[in-house]
Design a protein around this motif. Structure first.
Motif, PDB file in Angstrom:
ATOM      1  N   ASN A  76       7.596   4.882   9.045  1.00  0.00           N
ATOM      2  CA  ASN A  76       8.812   5.511   8.528  1.00  0.00           C
ATOM      3  C   ASN A  76       8.963   5.346   7.023  1.00  0.00           C
ATOM      4  OD1 ASN A  76       9.826   6.608  10.903  1.00  0.00           O
ATOM      5  ND2 ASN A  76      10.753   4.675  11.528  1.00  0.00           N
ATOM      6  N   GLN A  77       7.925   4.850   6.367  1.00  0.00           N
ATOM      7  CA  GLN A  77       8.019   4.613   4.931  1.00  0.00           C
ATOM      8  C   GLN A  77       8.292   5.894   4.160  1.00  0.00           C
ATOM      9  OE1 GLN A  77       5.736   1.471   2.707  1.00  0.00           O
ATOM     10  NE2 GLN A  77       4.489   3.232   2.184  1.00  0.00           N
ATOM     11  N   GLY A  78       7.732   7.004   4.637  1.00  0.00           N
ATOM     12  CA  GLY A  78       7.958   8.276   3.953  1.00  0.00           C
ATOM     13  C   GLY A  78       9.422   8.654   3.913  1.00  0.00           C
ATOM     14  N   ASN A  79      10.138   8.382   4.990  1.00  0.00           N
ATOM     15  CA  ASN A  79      11.572   8.674   5.022  1.00  0.00           C
ATOM     16  C   ASN A  79      12.340   7.784   4.048  1.00  0.00           C
ATOM     17  OD1 ASN A  79      11.427  10.692   6.998  1.00  0.00           O
ATOM     18  ND2 ASN A  79      11.422   9.187   8.651  1.00  0.00           N
ATOM     19  N   PHE A  80      11.931   6.520   3.951  1.00  0.00           N
ATOM     20  CA  PHE A  80      12.557   5.621   2.971  1.00  0.00           C
ATOM     21  C   PHE A  80      12.315   6.133   1.561  1.00  0.00           C
ATOM     22  CE2 PHE A  80      11.465   1.848   0.209  1.00  0.00           C
ATOM     23  CZ  PHE A  80      12.754   1.663  -0.258  1.00  0.00           C
ATOM     24  N   PHE A  81      11.099   6.546   1.282  1.00  0.00           N
ATOM     25  CA  PHE A  81      10.789   7.073  -0.048  1.00  0.00           C
ATOM     26  C   PHE A  81      11.699   8.260  -0.380  1.00  0.00           C
ATOM     27  CE2 PHE A  81       6.104   5.628  -0.789  1.00  0.00           C
ATOM     28  CZ  PHE A  81       6.534   4.315  -0.790  1.00  0.00           C
ATOM     29  N   LYS A  82      11.833   9.176   0.563  1.00  0.00           N
ATOM     30  CA  LYS A  82      12.684  10.349   0.345  1.00  0.00           C
ATOM     31  C   LYS A  82      14.127   9.921   0.070  1.00  0.00           C
ATOM     32  CE  LYS A  82      14.336  12.414   3.874  1.00  0.00           C
ATOM     33  NZ  LYS A  82      14.477  13.162   5.158  1.00  0.00           N
ATOM     34  N   ASP A  83      14.623   9.010   0.888  1.00  0.00           N
ATOM     35  CA  ASP A  83      16.002   8.530   0.732  1.00  0.00           C
ATOM     36  C   ASP A  83      16.190   7.802  -0.592  1.00  0.00           C
ATOM     37  OD1 ASP A  83      16.613   9.545   3.230  1.00  0.00           O
ATOM     38  OD2 ASP A  83      16.372   7.613   4.259  1.00  0.00           O
ATOM     39  N   PHE A  84      15.190   7.021  -0.989  1.00  0.00           N
ATOM     40  CA  PHE A  84      15.309   6.253  -2.237  1.00  0.00           C
ATOM     41  C   PHE A  84      15.422   7.196  -3.427  1.00  0.00           C
ATOM     42  CE2 PHE A  84      13.867   3.622  -5.791  1.00  0.00           C
ATOM     43  CZ  PHE A  84      14.610   2.468  -5.580  1.00  0.00           C
ATOM     44  N   MET A 136       0.839  -1.190   0.000  1.00  0.00           N
ATOM     45  CA  MET A 136       0.000   0.000   0.000  1.00  0.00           C
ATOM     46  C   MET A 136       0.876   1.242   0.000  1.00  0.00           C
ATOM     47  SD  MET A 136      -2.893   1.205   2.771  1.00  0.00           S
ATOM     48  CE  MET A 136      -3.880  -0.239   2.383  1.00  0.00           C
ATOM     49  N   ALA A 137       0.567   2.212  -0.840  1.00  0.00           N
ATOM     50  CA  ALA A 137       1.350   3.433  -0.913  1.00  0.00           C
ATOM     51  C   ALA A 137       1.155   4.254   0.346  1.00  0.00           C
ATOM     52  CB  ALA A 137       0.950   4.255  -2.146  1.00  0.00           C
ATOM     53  N   PHE A 138       2.188   4.984   0.740  1.00  0.00           N
ATOM     54  CA  PHE A 138       2.121   5.798   1.943  1.00  0.00           C
ATOM     55  C   PHE A 138       1.348   7.065   1.654  1.00  0.00           C
ATOM     56  CE2 PHE A 138       3.881   8.840   5.014  1.00  0.00           C
ATOM     57  CZ  PHE A 138       3.743   8.118   6.176  1.00  0.00           C
ATOM     58  N   ASN A 139       0.455   7.454   2.527  1.00  0.00           N
ATOM     59  CA  ASN A 139      -0.330   8.668   2.365  1.00  0.00           C
ATOM     60  C   ASN A 139       0.295   9.787   3.180  1.00  0.00           C
ATOM     61  OD1 ASN A 139      -2.370   7.541   0.717  1.00  0.00           O
ATOM     62  ND2 ASN A 139      -3.232   6.535   2.516  1.00  0.00           N
ATOM     63  N   TYR A 140       0.881  10.763   2.505  1.00  0.00           N
ATOM     64  CA  TYR A 140       1.510  11.869   3.201  1.00  0.00           C
ATOM     65  C   TYR A 140       0.476  12.936   3.574  1.00  0.00           C
ATOM     66  CZ  TYR A 140       5.947  10.334   1.162  1.00  0.00           C
ATOM     67  OH  TYR A 140       7.055   9.627   0.788  1.00  0.00           O
ATOM     68  N   PRO A 141       0.590  13.534   4.766  1.00  0.00           N
ATOM     69  CA  PRO A 141      -0.163  14.755   5.040  1.00  0.00           C
ATOM     70  C   PRO A 141       0.306  15.832   4.080  1.00  0.00           C
ATOM     71  CG  PRO A 141       0.693  13.799   7.064  1.00  0.00           C
ATOM     72  CD  PRO A 141       1.337  13.065   5.927  1.00  0.00           C
ATOM     73  N   LYS A 142      -0.548  16.779   3.751  1.00  0.00           N
ATOM     74  CA  LYS A 142      -0.202  17.795   2.754  1.00  0.00           C
ATOM     75  C   LYS A 142       1.032  18.595   3.151  1.00  0.00           C
ATOM     76  CE  LYS A 142      -4.814  18.370   0.774  1.00  0.00           C
ATOM     77  NZ  LYS A 142      -5.923  19.311   0.506  1.00  0.00           N
TER      78      LYS A 142
END
Length: 330
Positions: A294-302, A1-7
């Motif tokens: 912490n998936q959002g941080n992984f996405f940023k790092d990737f 499932m994709a991570f849902n970021y707050p705006k």
């Protein structure tokens, strides 16, 4: 499932990438290189990838791996795409024999040649496709630097020596990534690409049987969860057909951070996955990012690590060429 970021997080994430990428103009690479010469390059590429994965989702893993396999041998110059009449090119080497999706790169190239002939390199197409694969499987997007040109040489033995085999330990992995100008963080982050795709059993059956080397067929890699070993043995019959298994069971078609949870539970498929627990920095990253929050941080790092990898050994300016057909030099 994709991570849902707050705006608000989305805004700060986007600002972070803009700042990073504006400062990154490496030897002729830049974001928007084709803005004037081929303005539809990204939309054309994205459309082909979207159409492809809608009917052949299993190509997501191989297409993402193709960028890694290209950049680690002679740099990101599309040498992995070249054919050899004597089967001595990179694509003929053992590490590349499971790559698929060459026809998708050709499809993008053909579409671009109709729109802007002789302009977009095959090397840039691979880079753009890798980003679009991640997006289409639920992952992060990023600004792809372009301006690469295509190489004219492809050597089978170079792929054998430059691509890390699945049995590499952490020392060998760190050394190889360092030679490519990548950091230990890039190593653990890019390993997260194993969250999508499948693997042949042959790549890891050495961990399931006679791992001790004493002839005891029941001995297995002690760094693996025994329950995971049992499950893999059911799928990979010793000396049987070379079947495929998911690298990220239950989530192999979705780009997410689940990979780190598996590694932390000693369920990484390859020895190179398990090796991430043998180094303080990589182990800390795994433990920190095994939590879905912490998936959002992984996405940023990737996103950052993919940009870093895309700079390896690039040909720009007058070096190399812009191939008319990706599988052969002009």
């Amino acid at each position: 499932m994709a991570f849902n970021y707050p705006k608000t997080h989305l805004f700060h994430f986007a600002l972070f990438l803009v700042l990073i990428l504006r400062s990154a103009n490496v030897e002729g690479l830049n974001v928007g290189f084709y803005a004037n010469s081929c303005p539809l390059v990204e939309s054309i590429t994205s459309n082909v990838v979207k159409q492809t994965l809608s009917v052949a989702p299993s190509l997501s893993g191989p297409l993402l791996r193709m960028f890694f396999h290209d950049c680690f041998v002679r740099g990101c110059d599309a040498s992995v795409l070249l054919d050899s009449p004597t089967n001595q090119a990179e694509k003929d080497s053992i590490p590349n024999q499971t790559l698929r999706g060459y026809e998708i790169i050709d499809r993008v190239k053909s579409a671009l040649e109709m729109h802007c002939p002789g302009v977009v390199s095959c090397a840039d197409i691979i880079a753009l496709v890798s980003r679009d694969v991640v997006v289409q499987t639920g992952g992060v997007s990023w600004k792809v630097e372009t301006g690469r040109r295509d190489g004219r040489v492809s050597v089978l033995n170079e792929a054998l020596s430059e691509l890390p085999p699945p049995f590499f330990n952490i020392t060998s992995l760190k050394s190889l990534f360092q030679r490519k100008g990548l950091s230990v963080k890039d190593l653990v982050v890019l390993s997260g690409a194993h969250t999508i795709g499948i693997s042949q059993c042959a790549a890891f059956t050495n961990r399931l049987y006679n791992f001790s080397g004493t002839g005891d067929i029941n001995s297995f890699d002690p760094t693996m969860d025994p329950n995971y070993v049992a499950a893999l043995r059911k799928k990979c019959i010793r000396n049987g057909p070379n079947v495929f298994v998911e690298m990220d069971p239950g989530s192999s078609k979705v780009f997410d951070g689940h990979y780190y949870e598996l590694v932390s539970k000693r369920r990484g498929l390859f020895q190179s996955d398990a090796a991430l627990l043998d180094n303080a920095e990589t182990r800390n990253y795994v433990e920190t990012h095994k939590i879905s929050g912490n998936q959002g941080n992984f996405f940023k790092d990737f996103a950052v690590s993919m940009v870093n990898m895309g700079r390896i050994g690039v040909l720009t300016g007058n070096a190399g060429e812009i191939r008319k057909v990706c599988s052969r030099i002009n």
